[in-house]
Design a protein around this motif. Structure first.
Motif, PDB file in Angstrom:
ATOM      1  N   ALA A  43      41.395  57.568 -72.287  1.00  0.00           N
ATOM      2  CA  ALA A  43      42.832  57.304 -72.778  1.00  0.00           C
ATOM      3  C   ALA A  43      42.944  55.889 -72.830  1.00  0.00           C
ATOM      4  CB  ALA A  43      43.695  57.885 -71.591  1.00  0.00           C
ATOM      5  N   LEU A  44      42.683  55.101 -72.048  1.00  0.00           N
ATOM      6  CA  LEU A  44      42.824  53.733 -72.146  1.00  0.00           C
ATOM      7  C   LEU A  44      42.381  53.094 -73.356  1.00  0.00           C
ATOM      8  CD1 LEU A  44      42.445  52.507 -68.543  1.00  0.00           C
ATOM      9  CD2 LEU A  44      44.427  52.953 -69.629  1.00  0.00           C
ATOM     10  N   LEU A  45      41.090  53.524 -73.661  1.00  0.00           N
ATOM     11  CA  LEU A  45      40.602  52.826 -74.800  1.00  0.00           C
ATOM     12  C   LEU A  45      41.191  53.532 -76.200  1.00  0.00           C
ATOM     13  CD1 LEU A  45      36.631  53.231 -73.918  1.00  0.00           C
ATOM     14  CD2 LEU A  45      38.078  51.141 -74.224  1.00  0.00           C
ATOM     15  N   ARG A  46      41.756  54.522 -76.131  1.00  0.00           N
ATOM     16  CA  ARG A  46      42.350  55.137 -77.266  1.00  0.00           C
ATOM     17  C   ARG A  46      43.697  54.428 -77.502  1.00  0.00           C
ATOM     18  NH1 ARG A  46      43.332  61.515 -77.959  1.00  0.00           N
ATOM     19  NH2 ARG A  46      41.110  61.503 -78.589  1.00  0.00           N
ATOM     20  N   ASN A  47      44.437  54.130 -76.364  1.00  0.00           N
ATOM     21  CA  ASN A  47      45.706  53.661 -76.590  1.00  0.00           C
ATOM     22  C   ASN A  47      45.983  52.489 -75.223  1.00  0.00           C
ATOM     23  OD1 ASN A  47      48.472  52.837 -76.414  1.00  0.00           O
ATOM     24  ND2 ASN A  47      49.042  55.050 -77.010  1.00  0.00           N
ATOM     25  N   ASN A  48      45.641  51.184 -75.748  1.00  0.00           N
ATOM     26  CA  ASN A  48      45.728  50.284 -74.591  1.00  0.00           C
ATOM     27  C   ASN A  48      47.264  50.152 -73.906  1.00  0.00           C
ATOM     28  OD1 ASN A  48      43.861  47.658 -76.180  1.00  0.00           O
ATOM     29  ND2 ASN A  48      43.384  49.966 -75.262  1.00  0.00           N
ATOM     30  N   GLU A  49      48.139  50.524 -74.452  1.00  0.00           N
ATOM     31  CA  GLU A  49      49.497  50.534 -73.635  1.00  0.00           C
ATOM     32  C   GLU A  49      49.724  51.475 -72.545  1.00  0.00           C
ATOM     33  OE1 GLU A  49      52.614  51.558 -76.610  1.00  0.00           O
ATOM     34  OE2 GLU A  49      52.202  49.859 -77.849  1.00  0.00           O
ATOM     35  N   ALA A  50      48.721  52.405 -72.545  1.00  0.00           N
ATOM     36  CA  ALA A  50      48.783  53.194 -71.307  1.00  0.00           C
ATOM     37  C   ALA A  50      48.242  52.402 -70.060  1.00  0.00           C
ATOM     38  CB  ALA A  50      47.864  54.513 -71.391  1.00  0.00           C
ATOM     39  N   HIS A  51      47.652  51.275 -70.254  1.00  0.00           N
ATOM     40  CA  HIS A  51      47.056  50.597 -69.159  1.00  0.00           C
ATOM     41  C   HIS A  51      48.427  50.079 -68.332  1.00  0.00           C
ATOM     42  CE1 HIS A  51      45.545  46.708 -67.085  1.00  0.00           C
ATOM     43  NE2 HIS A  51      44.457  47.571 -67.059  1.00  0.00           N
ATOM     44  N   ASP A  52      49.355  49.986 -68.789  1.00  0.00           N
ATOM     45  CA  ASP A  52      50.581  49.428 -67.898  1.00  0.00           C
ATOM     46  C   ASP A  52      51.013  50.384 -66.817  1.00  0.00           C
ATOM     47  OD1 ASP A  52      50.826  47.155 -69.178  1.00  0.00           O
ATOM     48  OD2 ASP A  52      52.333  47.862 -70.694  1.00  0.00           O
ATOM     49  N   ARG A  53      50.393  51.749 -66.994  1.00  0.00           N
ATOM     50  CA  ARG A  53      51.183  52.974 -66.164  1.00  0.00           C
ATOM     51  C   ARG A  53      49.993  52.910 -64.868  1.00  0.00           C
ATOM     52  NH1 ARG A  53      51.894  57.997 -70.234  1.00  0.00           N
ATOM     53  NH2 ARG A  53      52.866  56.933 -71.800  1.00  0.00           N
ATOM     54  N   VAL A  54      48.841  52.169 -64.892  1.00  0.00           N
ATOM     55  CA  VAL A  54      48.043  52.248 -63.687  1.00  0.00           C
ATOM     56  C   VAL A  54      47.532  50.867 -63.276  1.00  0.00           C
ATOM     57  CG1 VAL A  54      47.231  54.291 -64.265  1.00  0.00           C
ATOM     58  CG2 VAL A  54      45.809  52.227 -65.237  1.00  0.00           C
ATOM     59  N   SER A  55      47.975  49.645 -64.126  1.00  0.00           N
ATOM     60  CA  SER A  55      47.448  48.334 -63.513  1.00  0.00           C
ATOM     61  C   SER A  55      48.173  47.779 -62.308  1.00  0.00           C
ATOM     62  CB  SER A  55      47.886  47.241 -64.657  1.00  0.00           C
ATOM     63  OG  SER A  55      48.994  47.216 -65.159  1.00  0.00           O
ATOM     64  N   SER A  56      49.431  48.746 -61.988  1.00  0.00           N
ATOM     65  CA  SER A  56      49.889  48.035 -60.642  1.00  0.00           C
ATOM     66  C   SER A  56      49.254  48.464 -59.428  1.00  0.00           C
ATOM     67  CB  SER A  56      51.407  48.398 -60.578  1.00  0.00           C
ATOM     68  OG  SER A  56      51.440  50.107 -60.556  1.00  0.00           O
ATOM     69  N   PHE A  57      48.383  49.410 -59.457  1.00  0.00           N
ATOM     70  CA  PHE A  57      47.725  49.979 -57.999  1.00  0.00           C
ATOM     71  C   PHE A  57      46.029  50.199 -58.377  1.00  0.00           C
ATOM     72  CE2 PHE A  57      49.197  53.639 -60.526  1.00  0.00           C
ATOM     73  CZ  PHE A  57      48.001  54.533 -60.696  1.00  0.00           C
ATOM     74  N   LEU A  58      45.769  50.640 -59.649  1.00  0.00           N
ATOM     75  CA  LEU A  58      44.181  50.720 -59.842  1.00  0.00           C
ATOM     76  C   LEU A  58      43.648  49.385 -60.027  1.00  0.00           C
ATOM     77  CD1 LEU A  58      42.684  53.268 -59.653  1.00  0.00           C
ATOM     78  CD2 LEU A  58      42.797  53.380 -62.397  1.00  0.00           C
ATOM     79  N   LYS A  59      42.210  49.330 -59.325  1.00  0.00           N
ATOM     80  CA  LYS A  59      41.380  48.247 -59.837  1.00  0.00           C
ATOM     81  C   LYS A  59      40.065  48.891 -59.935  1.00  0.00           C
ATOM     82  CE  LYS A  59      44.713  45.802 -58.212  1.00  0.00           C
ATOM     83  NZ  LYS A  59      45.572  44.895 -59.333  1.00  0.00           N
ATOM     84  N   ALA A  60      39.152  47.982 -60.278  1.00  0.00           N
ATOM     85  CA  ALA A  60      38.062  48.453 -60.748  1.00  0.00           C
ATOM     86  C   ALA A  60      37.162  48.875 -59.573  1.00  0.00           C
ATOM     87  CB  ALA A  60      37.249  47.121 -61.382  1.00  0.00           C
ATOM     88  N   ASP A  61      37.095  48.385 -58.534  1.00  0.00           N
ATOM     89  CA  ASP A  61      36.245  48.944 -57.367  1.00  0.00           C
ATOM     90  C   ASP A  61      36.956  50.156 -56.757  1.00  0.00           C
ATOM     91  OD1 ASP A  61      38.719  47.984 -56.041  1.00  0.00           O
ATOM     92  OD2 ASP A  61      37.802  46.511 -54.979  1.00  0.00           O
ATOM     93  N   HIS A  62      37.764  50.724 -57.515  1.00  0.00           N
ATOM     94  CA  HIS A  62      38.175  52.010 -56.967  1.00  0.00           C
ATOM     95  C   HIS A  62      37.504  53.085 -57.612  1.00  0.00           C
ATOM     96  CE1 HIS A  62      42.378  50.179 -55.911  1.00  0.00           C
ATOM     97  NE2 HIS A  62      41.790  50.123 -55.157  1.00  0.00           N
ATOM     98  N   PHE A  63      36.703  52.722 -58.759  1.00  0.00           N
ATOM     99  CA  PHE A  63      35.874  53.659 -59.610  1.00  0.00           C
ATOM    100  C   PHE A  63      34.619  54.069 -58.527  1.00  0.00           C
ATOM    101  CE2 PHE A  63      39.031  52.306 -62.584  1.00  0.00           C
ATOM    102  CZ  PHE A  63      39.032  53.251 -63.414  1.00  0.00           C
ATOM    103  N   TYR A  64      34.302  55.460 -58.755  1.00  0.00           N
ATOM    104  CA  TYR A  64      32.959  55.718 -58.037  1.00  0.00           C
ATOM    105  C   TYR A  64      31.755  55.082 -58.918  1.00  0.00           C
ATOM    106  CZ  TYR A  64      29.469  58.663 -55.830  1.00  0.00           C
ATOM    107  OH  TYR A  64      28.565  58.956 -55.059  1.00  0.00           O
ATOM    108  N   GLU A  65      31.796  55.415 -60.044  1.00  0.00           N
ATOM    109  CA  GLU A  65      30.582  55.037 -60.932  1.00  0.00           C
ATOM    110  C   GLU A  65      30.847  53.573 -61.427  1.00  0.00           C
ATOM    111  OE1 GLU A  65      27.888  55.928 -62.162  1.00  0.00           O
ATOM    112  OE2 GLU A  65      28.020  58.186 -61.642  1.00  0.00           O
ATOM    113  N   PRO A  66      29.944  52.653 -60.850  1.00  0.00           N
ATOM    114  CA  PRO A  66      29.902  51.389 -61.035  1.00  0.00           C
ATOM    115  C   PRO A  66      30.056  50.927 -62.564  1.00  0.00           C
ATOM    116  CG  PRO A  66      27.962  51.783 -59.626  1.00  0.00           C
ATOM    117  CD  PRO A  66      28.621  52.918 -60.065  1.00  0.00           C
ATOM    118  N   LEU A  67      29.509  51.806 -63.369  1.00  0.00           N
ATOM    119  CA  LEU A  67      29.737  51.377 -65.144  1.00  0.00           C
ATOM    120  C   LEU A  67      31.182  51.540 -65.367  1.00  0.00           C
ATOM    121  CD1 LEU A  67      28.854  50.740 -67.966  1.00  0.00           C
ATOM    122  CD2 LEU A  67      28.174  53.050 -68.161  1.00  0.00           C
TER     123      LEU A  67
END
Length: 505
Positions: A43-67
């Motif tokens: 969804a983020l790759l399809r529409n970059n504006e959606a990034h604002d909805r999660v950027s305040s709390f979600l970080k890269a190290d919250h993902f289980y898959e390293p990739l």
């Protein structure tokens, strides 16, 4: 890397895992949800504006898959730089990455976009990913706690292990807030009106918690929620006595609220961190004030039957006060914050007192940077704690010796030790000053011509103390004159006829 596969939040047994009982499985996969991660990235790759909805709390190290974490980090960097994040722009950074099964990473990115759901669910996917990351952090803390408890190293006694576990848990809870972000002005105005309504209904018409000292309350409007209040003074000025008096007055006035909000109708539950004095010494001071028996006589047992009766009655009356004392010395700011949060959760504390700042310590990193940096971390931490718990914090502080070298020994903001951080972070800075203390140490001989003038000055200030408000974000600065009874370490309001003209700095 193995091909990412759909996985429920609870995890599943791997193919080669040994069978386990229903009660205690031999192996459990850490909780995660690969499908949610794939859906979010698509969804983020399809529409970059959606990034604002999660950027305040979600970080890269919250993902289980390293990739997936690496992909999210690249998306965040590109969006933050005002550039487009798409399979094409990400391809440059991921061409050398390990294939995902039979797909190269650029092909995998195209697959994510092709199967992406509507962006309306992006925030929900982000929160699901975040919550699972918190659960994994909880598992890690629990495993570390168990392993350390089994090893039982000499340098880490059980009490220290408990404190470290609490600190990590509360730190996780602290970072586990999504953050409110912007709020409408209408909401802010509603909060201001609610505060005014509470002040109107509260005894004395104060917006904050009444200290029990009329003139001081009139100057400050009470102790305001989320304020860091610095109470400073030279030794023997009575700063601990004043803090103790205020704590006692507020605990004594405590009446629980009836509106279901958890706020007190009057007074507050008080938490007192006494890093210098023992709880017994602190209780003796409060008992001396309540019974009007000199604390020196209590300590030496030099009391008559009438004074003993007063002590017994006062002890019975104050034994049920909602005043909690932590006498642990050498606390770090992290440990103090963890204990304050626990007291807030268990008892609903409404005021914290810290006696005093210079006896707290910061993290090892701030200690390595010097005492000024350490004090900066402590005052910043106290202010953040006041905002987090939404309670006023009274923190006592020492003053530098330069006060003694001046003719007028009234303290100033520049007299604060490590004044930069303390003055900057504080909402209110108050100084306790007793001119009587200095006059008593300059008494001339009775046959000295200056003796009559000295005696007149001493009589004018006998039993009086000044509370100098050197800084106040919400109101005026100036001086409040109080009565001080040294024998029972009690501050009180002056009688109307004893008040001096108000002093302004």
């Amino acid at each position: 890397m193995s091909t990412p596969h759909p996985q429920t939040a609870g995890g599943a047994l791997s193919a080669g895992a040994l069978p386990a009982s229903a009660e205690t499985p031999a192996f459990r996969r850490a909780p995660h949800n690969i499908e949610a991660e794939q859906a979010l990235l698509g969804a983020l790759l399809r529409n970059n504006e959606a990034h604002d909805r999660v950027s305040s709390f979600l970080k890269a190290d919250h993902f289980y898959e390293p990739l997936h974490g690496r992909i999210f980090d690249l998306i965040s960097q590109l969006v933050g730089a005002g550039k487009s994040a798409s399979p094409i722009t990400l391809k440059t950074f991921l061409e050398s990455a390990e294939p995902v099964g039979e797909l190269t990473v650029p092909q995998y990115l195209v697959r994510l976009v092709a199967s992406a759901p509507a962006i309306i669910n992006v925030a929900e996917y982000g929160r699901a990913i975040y919550d699972l990351a918190v659960r994994r952090s909880l598992i890690t803390i629990g495993e570390d706690l168990v392993n350390v408890a089994y090893d039982s190293p000499i340098e880490l006694p059980p009490e220290r292990q408990i404190e470290e576990a609490e600190s990590r848990l509360y730190s996780l809870a602290e970072t586990g807030k999504y953050g409110q972000g912007f709020e409408s002005f209408n909401h802010a105005v509603s909060q201001a009106v609610d505060m005014a309504a509470a002040a109107y209904q509260r005894d004395g018409g104060l917006s904050g918690i009444a200290t029990g000292l009329r003139d001081l309350d009139a100057k400050m409007g009470g102790l305001q929620s989320s304020d860091l209040i610095i109470l400073a003074g030279r030794p023997s000025m009575g700063k601990t006595s004043l803090a103790t008096n205020i704590a006692f007055n507020i605990a004594q006035a405590y009446r629980p609220g009836t509106d279901g909000s958890g706020r007190a109708a009057n007074g507050a539950v008080v938490g007192f961190f006494s890093l210098e004095m023992s709880s017994e010494q602190l209780a003796t001071r409060i008992l001396a004030e309540a019974a009007e028996v000199p604390s020196e006589k209590i300590r030496r047992g030099m009391i008559d039957s009438d004074e003993f009766q007063r002590l017994s009655g006062a002890a019975k009356a104050i034994s049920t006060l909602p005043l909690y004392i932590d006498q642990t010395g050498g606390l770090t700011i992290a440990q103090l914050a963890a204990r304050a949060r626990r007291l807030k959760r268990q008892k609903g504390v409404g005021l914290l007192v810290v006696d005093y700042i210079q006896l707290l310590s910061g993290s090892s990193r701030s200690q390595a940077g010097g005492r000024v940096q350490e004090i900066t971390e402590i005052t910043t931490g106290l202010k953040a704690l006041a905002k987090e718990l939404q309670v006023p914090i009274i923190a006592l502080s020492q003053l530098s010796r330069q006060v003694e070298s001046r003719e007028d020994k009234r303290p100033q903001l520049s007299d604060l030790r490590e004044s930069g951080s303390i003055e900057q972070d504080a909402d209110v800075v108050m100084f306790v000053f007793r001119e009587e203390y200095y006059l008593e140490r300059t008494e001339p001989r009775p046959d000295d011509p200056k003796y009559a003038e000295w005696r007149q000055k001493r009589e004018a200030v006998r039993g009086q103390a000044e509370v100098i408000i050197g800084k106040q974000r919400h109101g005026p600065t100036g001086t409040v004159v109080l009565q001080f009874e040294g024998a029972i370490t009690r501050f009180s309001d002056l009688a109307p006829g004893e008040r001096l003209p108000q002093r302004y700095e």
